[in-house]
Design an enzyme around this catalytic site. Structure first.
Site, PDB file in Angstrom:
ATOM      1  N   GLY A 128       0.842  -1.191   0.000  1.00 11.63           N
ATOM      2  CA  GLY A 128       0.000   0.000   0.000  1.00 11.63           C
ATOM      3  C   GLY A 128       0.874   1.237   0.000  1.00 11.63           C
ATOM      4  N   ALA A 129       0.621   2.154  -0.925  1.00 16.13           N
ATOM      5  CA  ALA A 129       1.492   3.320  -1.077  1.00 16.13           C
ATOM      6  C   ALA A 129       1.610   4.116   0.213  1.00 16.13           C
ATOM      7  CB  ALA A 129       0.965   4.218  -2.198  1.00 16.13           C
TER       8      ALA A 129
ATOM      9  N   ASP B  11       7.612   5.499  -2.931  1.00 21.09           N
ATOM     10  CA  ASP B  11       7.137   5.709  -1.567  1.00 21.09           C
ATOM     11  C   ASP B  11       8.318   5.896  -0.615  1.00 21.09           C
ATOM     12  OD1 ASP B  11       4.535   5.255  -2.541  1.00 21.09           O
ATOM     13  OD2 ASP B  11       4.741   3.101  -2.213  1.00 21.09           O
TER      14      ASP B  11
ATOM     15  N   GLY C  50       7.824   0.143  -4.727  1.00 17.06           N
ATOM     16  CA  GLY C  50       7.951   0.854  -3.457  1.00 17.06           C
ATOM     17  C   GLY C  50       9.027   1.920  -3.426  1.00 17.06           C
ATOM     18  N   ALA C  51       9.786   2.064  -4.505  1.00 17.63           N
ATOM     19  CA  ALA C  51      10.884   3.037  -4.490  1.00 17.63           C
ATOM     20  C   ALA C  51      10.383   4.464  -4.369  1.00 17.63           C
ATOM     21  CB  ALA C  51      11.728   2.881  -5.753  1.00 17.63           C
TER      22      ALA C  51
ATOM     23  N   GLY D 246      13.664   8.465 -11.439  1.00 21.15           N
ATOM     24  CA  GLY D 246      14.187   7.107 -11.438  1.00 21.15           C
ATOM     25  C   GLY D 246      15.692   7.084 -11.227  1.00 21.15           C
TER      26      GLY D 246
END
Length: 317
Positions: A34-35, A258, A255-256, A228
């Protein structure tokens, strides 16, 4: 208890992960996803007080979500156990070494039934920051109304609002996302978006500088553009600053973003300057992509230095 540093709301899910093609069968491992809960865990691991608000089913998956969050030091006192709806699921399939596919099973879930009444007491208790994402208003009409209410109530109470666009194409179209998210910006102090999401907060096809200028006119004071492997750009009224990404071996990109947001907010809580906040954001993003799972590899405060001047394959003895 005193108000948390971070209050966030949304849907936390049980994530079932497959190491290969789902159609071929094989084992699934169970994880929390979950973000918003990812950000809460990242902030809590660095010693800040974090609370997550949402709905989970009165089922074993709901119990799993709450146990995982409690174990990470995230407050869940404001969570509603829904007796009529199940906890949402997502399935991640590692299709190739470079491609992961996600399937959602969250229609009619407890999390999608989030409503304004779920948020009144937690928000009345206050927080240093309210963190929202574009995932929650995509879930249902009630979740959309709850997100809109929370943003307005927080801003009205003097609580800074951090809004991460976090666009999910499987949940809604870009046109619908733009229609819903653009009004939310009027309550936000910090906006986070990847380069391909930023135009959802402005006119279709508008370039980055045009969108950022529009956000500043609406009261946003910081715009973070995630790039990125190329790092990030941070826009403030004082100008633009670029921060590079840390060089690590990427094993799982989920998840990066977040983690980046959690690192930035942690730096803000600690009173770091912009460069320091971006460095911490990049550090958490690097931990996230170089570890499997949405949040499992995120550092604790004593581990923040581990990626400083490291070389691939280092062993700390």
């Amino acid at each position: 208890m005193s108000a948390p540093d971070l209050l966030t709301l949304g849907e936390a899910l049980v994530s079932l992960r497959s190491a290969g093609p789902l159609a071929a069968g094989g084992s699934l491992t169970t994880h929390l996803a979950g973000a918003e809960s990812n950000v809460a865990v990242g902030v809590a691991r660095l010693g800040h007080r974090a609370a997550w608000v949402g709905r989970v089913g009165a089922d074993e998956f709901g119990e799993y979500v709450l146990r995982q969050l409690r174990a990470e030091g995230v407050g869940v006192d404001g969570v509603t156990r829904d007796p009529d709806r199940p906890t949402g699921l997502m399935v991640l399939e590692r299709r190739t070494a470079d491609l992961t596919r996600v399937q959602y099973h969250r229609a009619g879930s407890a999390g999608s039934a989030l409503c304004v009444d779920d948020l009144r007491a937690p928000l009345a208790a206050g927080a240093r920051v309210l963190h929202l994402t574009g995932v929650t208003p995509a879930l249902s009409d009630t979740a959309r109304a709850a997100t809109r209410w929370a943003a307005g109530a927080a801003a009205g109470a003097g609580i800074p609002v951090c809004l991460d666009v976090n666009y999910r194409a499987r949940l809604w179209s870009r046109d619908t996302a733009r229609e819903v998210l653009t009004p939310l910006v009027g309550h936000a102090s910090i906006v986070v978006a990847s380069a391909d999401e930023l135009d959802l907060l402005g006119e279709p096809g508008a370039d980055e500088s045009t969108v950022v200028a529009g956000l500043f006119r609406r009261g946003v004071h910081t715009v973070l553009v995630k790039l990125g492997a190329d790092g990030a750009r941070a826009y403030t009224p004082d100008g633009v600053r670029h921060a590079g990404a840390l060089t690590v071996t990427a094993v799982d990109p989920v998840g990066a973003g977040d983690a980046f947001t959690a690192g930035y907010l942690s730096g803000w809580f600690d009173g770091l300057d912009l460069a320091g906040r971006l460095r911490r954001a990049a550090t958490l993003g690097a931990f996230a992509v170089s570890s499997p799972g949405d949040w499992e590899g995120l550092p604790r405060r004593a581990e923040l230095f581990l990626l400083d001047d490291h070389e691939t394959g280092n062993v700390i003895r």
